[in-house]
Motif scaffolding. Structure first.
Motif, PDB file in Angstrom:
ATOM      1  N   UNK A 148       0.844  -1.195   0.000  1.00 56.65           N
ATOM      2  CA  UNK A 148       0.000   0.000   0.000  1.00 56.65           C
ATOM      3  C   UNK A 148       0.884   1.251   0.000  1.00 56.65           C
ATOM      4  N   UNK A 149       0.309   2.399   0.277  1.00 52.66           N
ATOM      5  CA  UNK A 149       1.045   3.661   0.159  1.00 52.66           C
ATOM      6  C   UNK A 149       1.598   4.167   1.481  1.00 52.66           C
TER       7      UNK A 149
ATOM      8  N   UNK B 206      -5.906  -7.368   6.381  1.00 56.24           N
ATOM      9  CA  UNK B 206      -5.836  -5.968   6.774  1.00 56.24           C
ATOM     10  C   UNK B 206      -4.766  -5.777   7.853  1.00 56.24           C
ATOM     11  N   UNK B 207      -3.963  -4.734   7.691  1.00 56.78           N
ATOM     12  CA  UNK B 207      -3.014  -4.344   8.736  1.00 56.78           C
ATOM     13  C   UNK B 207      -3.782  -3.605   9.816  1.00 56.78           C
ATOM     14  N   UNK B 208      -3.577  -4.006  11.071  1.00 59.95           N
ATOM     15  CA  UNK B 208      -4.408  -3.452  12.139  1.00 59.95           C
ATOM     16  C   UNK B 208      -3.875  -2.140  12.678  1.00 59.95           C
ATOM     17  N   UNK B 209      -2.655  -2.122  13.183  1.00 63.52           N
ATOM     18  CA  UNK B 209      -2.203  -0.874  13.805  1.00 63.52           C
ATOM     19  C   UNK B 209      -0.702  -0.673  13.654  1.00 63.52           C
ATOM     20  N   UNK B 210      -0.195  -0.938  12.458  1.00 60.53           N
ATOM     21  CA  UNK B 210       1.215  -0.668  12.192  1.00 60.53           C
ATOM     22  C   UNK B 210       2.089  -1.883  12.419  1.00 60.53           C
ATOM     23  N   UNK B 211       3.221  -1.893  11.772  1.00 65.12           N
ATOM     24  CA  UNK B 211       4.112  -3.056  11.804  1.00 65.12           C
ATOM     25  C   UNK B 211       5.118  -2.955  12.930  1.00 65.12           C
TER      26      UNK B 211
ATOM     27  N   UNK C 271       9.605   0.935   5.298  1.00 66.23           N
ATOM     28  CA  UNK C 271       9.791   1.137   6.731  1.00 66.23           C
ATOM     29  C   UNK C 271       8.634   1.910   7.374  1.00 66.23           C
ATOM     30  N   UNK C 272       7.751   2.452   6.569  1.00 68.03           N
ATOM     31  CA  UNK C 272       6.631   3.214   7.112  1.00 68.03           C
ATOM     32  C   UNK C 272       5.756   2.338   7.997  1.00 68.03           C
TER      33      UNK C 272
ATOM     34  N   UNK D 107       3.209  -5.152   2.969  1.00 67.91           N
ATOM     35  CA  UNK D 107       3.715  -5.575   1.662  1.00 67.91           C
ATOM     36  C   UNK D 107       3.668  -7.092   1.600  1.00 67.91           C
ATOM     37  N   UNK D 108       2.976  -7.609   0.583  1.00 70.03           N
ATOM     38  CA  UNK D 108       2.801  -9.050   0.425  1.00 70.03           C
ATOM     39  C   UNK D 108       3.451  -9.490  -0.882  1.00 70.03           C
TER      40      UNK D 108
END
Length: 981
Positions: free
Chosen positions: A860-861, A932-937, A964-965, A970-971
């Protein structure tokens, strides 16, 4: 007198008529370290030079004594005086060198006859016209300099490398002399001779009916000055010597100076197909018959097997075989000897790989020695054969060198059934280069059933296999297997932190300024790491969907005199040490790998020993293929172990008691599968010696060896596993001491006093050229001494030649039997086809996350609100799980949720891994799956030591701007599964 008569008769037979013979050209060489003027001339006085039998490296004393980059290099001369048997000079006389290091200039009777420089491959010399009656003198000036440059191009050879190519200089491999008539079948030696020899292959297999069409193609040369009518007769004999089939070619005429291929083929029934752990070989005789007389005969030992490389898997004889094995240094070296060992010792080493249930050896960087190739044929061990390379693609003269070496290596080894892979580089090569290598394979081995590829090659369709280093790749097309993984190091001397010498796990110097705990392991943590790594590959095995891993190879099998990252001056990544004494990781692999895909459930091993001090409490680890493991100490049950990584069962804080510790494994229904135990050994009482040698005994040829094991045992003969006693050896009789290795000054290389480690060690002795009684004695303070006697057997040599073949009488390993009749795996889940996807951002890239290409990804962005992707399935199905390759799979965990239609089925953190994260849930019916990404990596930093030898940072996914954001997901690949009904 009898010896002389027998040898004379053998020579007389070989020279009668014009039937060829191959002579052992290894005896009676002289060597001199250094350069000396006039050594190429016949009259040069070499009487003071050291006499040796080949193969023999002039710097062998330094093997494992010094680090690889400290091995001595430079000029060394080899000279040999010889005479041919009467009548041999009437036809052709050819020399076959299996290889030298690095380069050699050859002189016969003072005349320069050739220069060979690639340091890896066999080559031939036609000496017919230079021989003289009576004595001849062959002189070879070798140069093993690290910076040797090819004379014609001025270029170095890429594989003459101080990191991985242990530099044992001189004539370190066998030499043979061939005599033939003037109408003869050529040798498979393209360098100098420009010939290809005999090519045996099989087509039109019917595995259930045990039949195939066998083809024999022989390149024939006529050096007469007249044409000769001829045909090719082919005879196949099985391992019992019985004739299986005889068939003929059409008659032909070979004109003067002509080089022509003669071919014959026939359908053959009741074949026994070569397979893993089933080294069934046939002798195929190709005979040139002219005017009803046999004028030439070549016997090719080979095997027949069917292969396929498709659906992400490797097929052998119509059965899927997951690749499991080792990336092994091609030098396959031993202390104080280097690479130059007798064939039986090659069988012992390579056979141990199969005993650990490996099915594949990936020889690294350089073409393997013919002796190892033939050994793997006997052992039923698949080989991946490189040509020569380093860790990058190359252009110009060095690429041409690589092509030439691959061309020659394929010709030389194309009749060896064990080779299933041709490897074009230890790093990805360009598509153009892949096509060039593939063209070579198609020209000289079009029917051998071998895949050609290179490391990586994930998105180059022309590569027929590939795979990264260290990581897991999956494919639905060409098979991808990891080229090397689990390169951690550990000294065999260190059991654990509770055993003498009480080494703290991971303690050791930094490596390049970074923490190096992984390279200074104890045996227990090293074995556990082997389990962790191996399980990740097995988890993605055949049967787990359309995209699968076809396996991987652990680096390395035996400790090696090559680049190291740990405390010693040699690499200790082996699952056996340099003397081939197993570490605990050897037995862990034996459990996990005991099957074509899935392991035999009866495998079980307790890591470590059971000799501790009173008061010790420690974790006990069991490696088992069952579903549950129960532990007992002196028959007292301690409950069931905590299972992790599929095969590892941990029992925490077990209190040591003298006696017996026993582990019992069970299936899911609580049915007993297997058990194993360890006993407490008593006080050290005595030494025990065991001799390992050629099955027919030690040969007095000056090159054969005996491997002698010494153990410290208690009063009833049990090995004392924590003993570190110093052993003092003595040697009497016609043999040379080569010794062993242990931690200490100069690694005790060549010393006759060295300690046991974990209660055991081994030493080598080498025969002399005189037969006799050899006695080896061992003593240690406070222990009963031991002694063994070996009788070496005479080997006839006449004027520098012998008919003795050191590989004669070596049996094939047959214990695994033919390929299974039934399928080797069962599908446990089914892949669901994705027809489209949409995402919060970069919709045009969504297909990259399910395109079976691990070099592309969707991301994603960087905004959390766009960190989602929805997959639409071909139809509504039950969905039970997913497998992901996320970007930064080694260093980052993603907090994600997964929804089937709109029902959440998973919420949690992904795990860092070697590539893939698998997750499952109770089946839910739906037509869409949203991630879905929940709250950041969450991110952790990779070690700065994680670099390749060329300084390249190890992979952690694909390059992605903004990865790194905190709001980025990223899959690389996502697979969706439904249950098997």
């Amino acid at each position: 007198m009898l010896v002389a008569i027998l040898l004379s008769e053998a020579f007389e037979f070989s020279a009668s008529g014009q039937v060829r013979h191959r002579y052992n050209f290894n005896p009676d060489w002289k060597i001199f370290r250094g350069d000396t003027e006039g050594a190429e001339t016949p009259q040069f006085d070499d009487s003071s030079w050291k006499q040796v039998t080949l193969p023999h490296s002039w710097n062998e004393d330094e093997a494992f004594k010094v680090a690889i980059d400290q091995l001595s290099t430079g000029i060394a001369w080899y000279r040999k005086h010889f005479e041919l048997p009467p009548g041999s000079g009437d036809g052709k006389v050819l020399l076959e060198f299996e290889g030298i290091r690095q380069a050699g200039e050859f002189y016969l009777n003072g005349k320069f006859i050739g220069r060979h420089e690639n340091g890896a491959m066999a080559f031939g010399l036609d000496i017919t016209d230079i021989l003289q009656p009576g004595e001849n003198v062959l002189a070879v000036r070798t140069d093993n300099s690290w910076d040797y440059h090819e004379k014609a191009s001025g270029s170095r050879f890429q594989w003459n490398d101080k990191n991985f190519n242990a530099n044992y200089g001189g004539i370190a491999k066998n030499v043979w002399l061939h005599t033939t008539g003037k109408l003869y079948q050529t040798l498979p030696l393209f360098s100098f001779l420009k010939t290809r020899g005999v090519y045996i292959y099989a087509k039109d297999f019917d595995i259930p009916k045990k039949s195939a069409v066998i083809h024999a193609s022989s390149q024939v040369k006529n050096d007469h000055d007249y044409a000769i009518p001829v045909f090719l007769e082919t005879e196949i004999r099985d391992m019992d010597g019985s004739i299986v089939k005889t068939f003929k070619s059409l008659p032909d005429t070979i004109h003067p100076g002509e080089l022509k291929e003669l071919e014959a083929s026939a359908s053959v029934d009741n074949l026994k197909f070569w397979s893993w752990g089933y080294g069934y070989l046939y002798d195929v005789s190709t005979r040139l018959i002219s005017n009803s007389q046999i004028v030439d005969e070549v016997v090719t030992r080979t095997g027949f097997r069917k292969t396929a490389f498709k659906n992400g898997m490797v097929y052998l004889n119509d059965r899927v075989l997951m690749m499991k094995g080792y990336a092994q240094r091609t030098s396959n070296e031993w202390p104080a000897v280097g690479a130059s060992v007798p064939p039986w010792l090659s069988d012992y080493s390579n056979g141990l790989m199969v005993e650990s249930n490996a099915n594949l050896v990936r020889w690294m960087h350089i073409t393997p020695w013919k002796q190892d190739v033939e050994s793997c044929d006997r052992m039923g061990l698949i080989g991946a054969m490189p040509a020569g390379d380093a860790e990058k693609d190359i252009e110009g003269p060095r690429w041409e060198q690589r092509k030439a070496l691959m061309h020659d290596a394929i010709i030389y080894n194309r009749n060896n059934p064990g080779i299933l892979f041709y490897e074009c580089g230890n790093e990805s090569i360009s598509r153009a280069h892949m096509l060039e290598m593939k063209e070579i394979r198609d020209e000289v081995d079009p029917y051998g059933g071998r895949a050609i590829g290179s490391r990586e090659m994930l998105d180059i369709d022309e590569a027929e296999y590939g795979g990264e280093m260290l990581y897991i790749n999956k494919s639905a097309g060409k098979p991808l297997w990891a080229m090397e993984y689990s390169r951690d190091e550990g000294l065999r001397k260190y059991w654990d932190e509770y055993s003498p010498p009480y080494h703290k796990d991971g303690a050791g110097p930094l490596y390049k300024g970074a923490d190096a705990q992984a390279y200074n392991r104890n045996q227990d943590s090293h074995a556990i790491e082997d389990v962790v790594r191996s399980y990740e590959f097995w988890r993605e095995r055949p049967g787990t969907g359309e995209r699968v891993s076809s396996g991987g190879v652990n680096i390395i099998f035996s400790d090696s005199n090559t680049h190291f990252r740990g405390a010693e001056n040699y690499r200790r990544s082996g699952e056996v040490d340099a003397m081939r004494i197993p570490k605990d990781g050897f037995y862990a692999h034996k459990v996990m790998w005991d099957g074509w895909v899935n392991p035999d459930k009866r495998g079980i091993h307790i890591i470590g020993h059971w000799n501790y001090k009173h008061g010790v409490q420690k974790n006990v680890y069991v490696v088992a293929a069952g579903e549950r493991v129960r532990l007992f100490v002196n028959n007292k049950p301690l409950g069931f172990g905590e299972r992790s990584n599929g095969f590892l069962f941990t029992f925490k804080n077990v209190k040591w008691e003298q006696g017996i510790i026993r582990a019992v494994s069970f299936d899911a229904g609580n049915k007993k599968l297997a058990e194993t135990s360890l006993s407490t050994a008593g006080i050290s009482k005595a030494l025990k010696l065991t001799v390992m040698q050629h099955p027919t005994g030690l040969k007095a040829d000056g090159a054969d060896m005996a491997l002698i094991q010494v153990e410290v045992v208690d009063s009833i003969g049990r090995r004392c596993p924590t003993a570190l006693d110093m052993i003092h050896f003595s040697l009497e009789g016609p043999a040379e001491w080569r010794g062993g290795i242990a931690q200490g000054p100069e690694n005790y290389i060549l010393s006759k006093s060295l300690p046991v480690e974990c209660g055991v060690n081994r030493v080598l002795i080498r025969s002399l050229a005189a037969a006799g009684t050899i006695t080896v004695s061992a003593a240690s303070e406070g222990l009963e001494s031991a002694k063994v006697t070996i009788r070496s057997q005479p080997v006839p040599v006449s004027k520098g030649l012998s008919v003795f073949n050191p590989a004669e009488g070596l049996p094939s390993l047959m214990k695994r039997g033919p390929a299974p009749d039934e399928p080797t795996y069962t599908d446990i889940r089914k892949s669901v086809k994705v027809v489209s996807a949409e995402a919060g951002a970069n919709n045009d890239r969504t297909k990259a996350s399910y395109d079976d290409n691990e070099l592309s990804d969707w991301a994603n962005d960087g905004n959390l609100s766009t960190a989602w992707i929805k997959y639409t399935l071909e139809k509504q199905v039950l969905v039970k799980g997913m497998s992901f390759k996320f970007n930064n799979f080694r260093s980052k965990s993603y907090p994600i949720s997964i929804l089937v239609d709109n029902k959440e089925v998973f919420k949690g953190l992904t795990e860092k891994s070697l590539g893939y994260f698998d997750v499952s849930w109770p089946p839910v019916k739906g037509k869409t799956v949203t991630v879905r990404l929940r709250d950041g990596a969450l991110q952790s930093r990779a070690s700065s030591a994680e670099v390749e030898m060329n300084g390249k940072k190890l992979d952690d996914g694909v390059t992605q701007t903004g990865i790194a954001s905190k709001g980025t997901i990223s899959i690389i690949e996502a697979d969706i599964y439904s249950p098997i009904r």
